[in-house]
Design an enzyme around this catalytic site. Structure first.
Site, PDB file in Angstrom:
ATOM      1  N   TYR A   1       0.788  -1.159   0.158  1.00 21.79           N
ATOM      2  CA  TYR A   1      -0.084   0.158   0.133  1.00 21.79           C
ATOM      3  C   TYR A   1       0.805   1.390  -0.111  1.00 21.79           C
ATOM      4  CZ  TYR A   1      -3.728  -3.420   1.132  1.00 21.79           C
ATOM      5  OH  TYR A   1      -4.418  -4.307   1.204  1.00 21.79           O
TER       6      TYR A   1
ATOM      7  N   ASN B   1     -12.936   3.827  -1.653  1.00 26.55           N
ATOM      8  CA  ASN B   1     -12.281   2.690  -1.551  1.00 26.55           C
ATOM      9  C   ASN B   1     -12.767   1.916  -0.390  1.00 26.55           C
ATOM     10  OD1 ASN B   1     -10.404   0.894  -0.972  1.00 26.55           O
ATOM     11  ND2 ASN B   1      -8.465   2.181  -1.231  1.00 26.55           N
TER      12      ASN B   1
ATOM     13  N   HIS C   1     -15.223  -7.102  -1.434  1.00 23.27           N
ATOM     14  CA  HIS C   1     -15.411  -8.498  -2.009  1.00 23.27           C
ATOM     15  C   HIS C   1     -16.362  -9.206  -1.160  1.00 23.27           C
ATOM     16  CE1 HIS C   1     -11.229  -7.200  -3.254  1.00 23.27           C
ATOM     17  NE2 HIS C   1     -11.187  -7.116  -2.009  1.00 23.27           N
TER      18      HIS C   1
ATOM     19  N   ASP D   1     -25.745  -1.779  -2.332  1.00 23.85           N
ATOM     20  CA  ASP D   1     -27.160  -1.431  -2.323  1.00 23.85           C
ATOM     21  C   ASP D   1     -27.311   0.150  -1.902  1.00 23.85           C
ATOM     22  OD1 ASP D   1     -27.857  -4.024  -3.300  1.00 23.85           O
ATOM     23  OD2 ASP D   1     -28.764  -4.656  -1.174  1.00 23.85           O
TER      24      ASP D   1
ATOM     25  N   HIS E   1      -8.695   1.581  -5.784  1.00 21.63           N
ATOM     26  CA  HIS E   1      -8.089   0.555  -4.958  1.00 21.63           C
ATOM     27  C   HIS E   1      -6.480   0.884  -5.190  1.00 21.63           C
ATOM     28  CE1 HIS E   1     -11.478  -1.987  -4.140  1.00 21.63           C
ATOM     29  NE2 HIS E   1     -11.597  -1.842  -5.480  1.00 21.63           N
ATOM     30  N   ILE E   2      -5.920   1.044  -4.202  1.00 24.86           N
ATOM     31  CA  ILE E   2      -4.512   1.535  -4.223  1.00 24.86           C
ATOM     32  C   ILE E   2      -3.506   0.540  -4.754  1.00 24.86           C
ATOM     33  CG2 ILE E   2      -2.594   2.060  -2.639  1.00 24.86           C
ATOM     34  CD1 ILE E   2      -4.592   3.347  -0.802  1.00 24.86           C
ATOM     35  N   SER E   3      -3.848  -0.791  -4.611  1.00 22.01           N
ATOM     36  CA  SER E   3      -3.099  -1.993  -5.057  1.00 22.01           C
ATOM     37  C   SER E   3      -3.919  -2.475  -6.367  1.00 22.01           C
ATOM     38  CB  SER E   3      -2.890  -3.069  -3.994  1.00 22.01           C
ATOM     39  OG  SER E   3      -4.009  -3.711  -3.623  1.00 22.01           O
TER      40      SER E   3
ATOM     41  N   ARG F   1      -9.481 -11.301  -3.905  1.00 27.24           N
ATOM     42  CA  ARG F   1      -9.537 -10.142  -4.137  1.00 27.24           C
ATOM     43  C   ARG F   1     -10.009  -9.313  -5.683  1.00 27.24           C
ATOM     44  NH1 ARG F   1      -7.452  -7.611   0.286  1.00 27.24           N
ATOM     45  NH2 ARG F   1      -5.843  -9.009   1.377  1.00 27.24           N
TER      46      ARG F   1
END
Length: 146
Positions: A26, A77, A83, A90, A103-105, A114
């Protein structure tokens, strides 16, 4: 509503640990760095940002619901909730605000679990694997789509 349109920045579980949690995955930037970067980029485009981070799904959902009153879009994020959380999906679809999933990664280069996102098909913008610069990209892309 404020003089400038507003975005809600949502960071989910464990993102409060940015800078110390798995820096090889990260990076070393902190949540404060993310919030500052997001506000600076949005500000340069005439938008304000309200930021929230929580490790509790219900708190995030409540913030998303509240965004209907004074926000024009959401940058999120969702962390591990990406997941697992139909409820978060919703909430996002229920408020009818366009949102960017960040998403950072690169989640697709990581564990198989993931690779699935409950948000992927309803997000207006998706930015994956660009580090914290992905937040800036998401803000620009989301604002560009409004």
């Amino acid at each position: 509503m404020t003089a400038n349109p507003r975005l809600l920045l949502v960071n989910g579980p464990n993102l409060n640990l940015l800078g110390t949690r798995e820096p090889d995955v990260y990076g070393t930037a902190t949540l404060t760095d993310v919030e500052r970067l997001t506000a600076e980029v949005a500000g340069s485009l005439g938008y304000e940002v309200r930021a929230i981070q929580s490790n509790h799904e219900g708190v995030l959902i409540d913030a998303i619901h509240a965004a209907r009153a004074d926000c024009v879009g959401i940058v999120i994020n969702p962390g591990g909730l990406t997941h697992t959380s139909v409820a978060l999906r919703d909430a996002l679809t229920g408020v009818s605000l366009p949102f960017a999933e960040v998403h950072i990664s690169d989640v697709y280069a990581r564990e198989e679990f993931r690779h699935h996102s409950y948000l992927h098909d309803v997000a207006a913008v998706r930015v994956i694997g660009r580090g914290i610069d992905g937040y800036a990209d998401a803000v620009r892309e989301l604002i560009g789509s409004l």
